[in-house]
Design an enzyme around this catalytic site. Structure first.
Site, PDB file in Angstrom:
ATOM      1  N   VAL A 211      -1.568  39.961 -33.884  1.00 52.83           N
ATOM      2  CA  VAL A 211      -1.831  41.519 -33.696  1.00 52.83           C
ATOM      3  C   VAL A 211      -1.151  42.455 -34.102  1.00 52.83           C
ATOM      4  CG1 VAL A 211      -2.893  42.822 -31.786  1.00 52.83           C
ATOM      5  CG2 VAL A 211      -3.215  40.907 -31.755  1.00 52.83           C
TER       6      VAL A 211
ATOM      7  N   TRP B 272      17.402  33.889 -21.547  1.00 54.34           N
ATOM      8  CA  TRP B 272      16.379  34.114 -22.028  1.00 54.34           C
ATOM      9  C   TRP B 272      15.196  34.349 -21.080  1.00 54.34           C
ATOM     10  CZ3 TRP B 272      18.874  28.682 -23.006  1.00 54.34           C
ATOM     11  CH2 TRP B 272      19.087  28.890 -23.893  1.00 54.34           C
ATOM     12  N   HIS B 273      15.822  35.257 -20.012  1.00 53.70           N
ATOM     13  CA  HIS B 273      15.172  35.961 -19.010  1.00 53.70           C
ATOM     14  C   HIS B 273      14.793  37.650 -18.982  1.00 53.70           C
ATOM     15  CE1 HIS B 273      16.325  32.571 -16.431  1.00 53.70           C
ATOM     16  NE2 HIS B 273      15.550  32.265 -16.865  1.00 53.70           N
TER      17      HIS B 273
END
Length: 661
Positions: A303, A581-582
């Site tokens: 997108v 990776w949070h």
């Protein structure tokens, strides 16, 4: 009269399974396990011009393995790929356009398509998850594969991530496939806590109000608990014993109920019968969804931006590309961004929604002056290592029958209903108030998130984590001498925040990630208390019996400082406190504030609608005002459930048809 035993005819597959499980064919099987799961083993065997029982049995083995792996991946269960119109001037119209098929987006698209009368388009940049994604113990093999992950890096910062091999330091990995991060993460399912949602301070989002969404989610996911092997159970008992000496008990209530004090190895996971149960798999890859003709899924769709009306107050559609060809889709209802914390923010910025000064820099018309990209948060994590002595039952040599990567284990998993070492695992967590570890009063600020046994002779964890080659080698060298216990500490409420900015007007370029891990004084003090807590743990009677002592990786900058001083450990933090990776927070849910790009305000309201723009919502982890108490995938899926229900409720309030199929 006695009963006669009835002997059922034994098919080739039945004979094969029996021989495999009793070990007769293991030597032959080992020859073929190394073949890629994407290549038919049968084809290789059939190329052999031979005959007789031996080759027949091997062919049966190959066919059984191939059939089992195909059934496990079950790619035909996913919705069919919808092809965009060949004529680029042809514009398709939908009631809802969902961007991103990750942990939240997969749920939103599935729930909305339950209404037969609406037409839903789901756009996902990635492809179908590979077989490794389905098998819990193999997922880590995908974590450096750009086909399935965005391997994005932050801008250089000398104050954090200095141990990383990357010249840019901190890495921000996130999923790039159907199911998103939920198809590649560690499967941990922790809803958070009552205090987590109280601090969100948003109408409709307190602990009691999110339980309805969690309940609906859990009925679909059916979370389970991993079965640890004998060695990991010994490790759990060691940690229980040592922490009890410090006054930290076993957790009395389950994590799934919101408990946040004490230790537990009963960690809920999104694993069902030995295989991953991501929201993408559970909500999209089934016959019920495939029968819906109203859900169109386009994979490989990037997108470019959200289309807005002339004054930027109404979302009208999206522009996206597939194989380099640009297409437009419009909506009579809503665009829902579920592209994740980094990409949802990027799309808003590219669409003219964000801080005015930043958008002006890129000559992007500002439609809504909102603090998009601010409030970037991550729990972070910092490893500490304890070297085992030689007189402890926990540091025993790994049992070959419990090695998940052994050919025997792979075959058992594929041929014995997803059982064996590949279906087992171990998580153990501690929630601790680092200022007073033995006290249950006050909120915990430290999450001791993992306790991993690195066996003697193994390659260790530094390579996987992306640390510098000399550190990888140093860890491998020490692992030639003894086992290591790796303990990961994570901040439950970090004060350091980062930011996401555009790096260009090109949607294919990654965003500019500014992270500040451990820069806030409060974070440094909590991490120092974490170090002192682990040191106290190593001095308990239970840990001394195992000869456990700290192992410090060689760090030239830090090693010149006074040993065990706060200065040494603050240096260690700059090297080893890295990302967990949070990532959350870049499209914060909060009231809008005017002036100075509303830095302290929100991007979306309590119904996840972008301030000032009708028909545009953000439904993913980026809306979290603060990090939850624990891993973020469970709350992200809950947001997907709750956000979808809000859209349906608003549709009903507007007297639109809501009849389900």
């Amino acid at each position: 009269m006695g009963h006669q035993r009835v002997h059922k005819p034994r098919t080739a597959e039945t004979r094969t399974r029996s021989l495999l499980l009793h070990g007769s064919l293991w030597p032959l099987l080992i020859l073929f396990i190394g073949c890629s799961t994407r290549t038919s083993v049968v084809a290789q065997l059939f190329s052999v011009d031979s005959s007789g029982l031996g080759i027949s049995l091997m062919q049966s083995v190959a066919m059984a393995l191939n059939a089992s792996s195909l059934a496990l991946a079950n790619n035909t269960a996913w919705p069919l790929q919808h092809e965009p119109p060949d004529d680029r001037s042809e514009i398709e119209q939908y009631d809802y356009i969902v961007v991103g098929a990750g942990s939240a987006g997969a749920i939103v698209a599935s729930r909305l398509s339950e209404l037969c009368q609406v037409k839903v388009l789901l756009l996902e940049e990635g492809q179908l998850p590979p077989l490794e994604s389905e098998i819990f113990s193999l997922t880590a093999a995908l974590h450096h594969d750009e086909r399935y992950m965005y391997l994005e890096e932050a801008v250089p910062n000398p104050q954090c991530c200095q141990a990383m091999a990357s010249t840019h330091g901190c890495v921000w990995w996130h999923g790039r496939m159907m199911g998103g991060g939920g198809a590649i993460n560690g499967n941990i399912y922790i809803p958070g806590s009552r205090d987590s949602f109280r601090r969100w301070n948003s109408t409709g989002w307190d602990w009691m109000q999110v339980q309805k969404s969690y309940s609906r989610l859990q009925q679909r996911l059916n979370p389970s608990y991993l079965q640890p092997n004998r060695l990991n159970l010994k490790l759990a008992n060691l940690i229980y014993a040592g922490s009890a000496e410090l006054g930290v008990p076993r957790m009395k209530q389950p994590l799934i109920a919101g408990a946040t004090f004490g230790y537990t190895h009963h960690v809920p996971v999104t694993v069902n019968q030995g295989r991953r149960a991501s929201s993408g798999r559970v909500y999209l890859a089934n016959d019920q969804v495939n029968r819906r003709g109203n859900l169109k899924v386009i994979r490989g769709a990037q997108v470019q931006k959200v289309l807005l009306n002339a004054n930027g107050t109404q979302a009208t559609g999206v522009i996206y590309t597939v194989n380099g060809m640009e297409h437009t889709a419009i909506t009579s209802g809503e665009v829902v961004l579920s592209a994740g914390t980094l990409n949802s923010a990027k799309l808003l910025l590219l669409s003219g929604i964000g801080p005015r000064k930043e958008l002006q820099r890129w000559n992007i018309t500002t439609y809504q002056d909102l603090p998009v990209g601010r409030n970037l948060q991550d729990h972070g994590m910092m490893p500490l290592f304890l070297l085992f002595g030689s007189n402890c039952a926990v540091n025993s040599t790994r049992d070959p029958t419990e090695d998940p990567y052994a050919p025997v284990s792979v075959a058992q998993y594929l041929l014995d209903n997803q059982k064996g070492p590949l279906a087992s695992g171990f998580y153990m967590m501690g929630y601790i108030n680092s200022s007073a570890p033995s006290s249950s009063r006050g909120e915990p600020d430290l999450h001791v998130v993992a306790h991993t046994l690195l066996p003697k002779g193994s390659t260790g964890s530094f390579g996987y984590l992306g640390f510098r080659p000399e550190l990888v080698q140093a860890q491998q060298d020490i692992l030639q001498e003894a086992d290591l216990l790796q303990v990961m500490g994570s901040l439950l409420r970090p004060h350091s925040q980062g930011r996401v900015r555009l790096s260009s007007k090109n949607s294919t370029d990654q965003v500019k990630i500014e992270n500040h891990y451990g820069e806030a004084l409060q974070d440094q003090q909590t991490l120092l208390r974490y170090v002192r807590y682990i040191q106290k743990l190593s001095n308990t009677r239970s840990f001394r019996r195992c000869g456990l002592r700290l192992w410090l990786p060689p760090l030239d900058e830090c090693d010149v400082l006074a040993p065990d001083s706060d200065d040494y450990w603050l240096c260690y933090i700059r090297y080893f406190y890295v990302g967990a990776w949070h990532s959350v927070g870049t499209c914060r849910m909060a009231p809008r504030k005017e002036g100075n790009s509303g830095e302290d305000g929100g991007v979306v309201d309590e119904r996840l609608r972008v301030h000032g723009v009708k028909g545009l919502r953000v439904v993913d982890a980026s809306i979290m005002p603060e990090l939850p108490a624990g891993n973020t995938n469970g709350p992200a899926m809950m947001i997907g459930e709750k956000g979808a229900q809000m859209i349906l409720d608003d549709r009903e309030a507007n007297n639109e048809v809501v009849q389900e199929c």
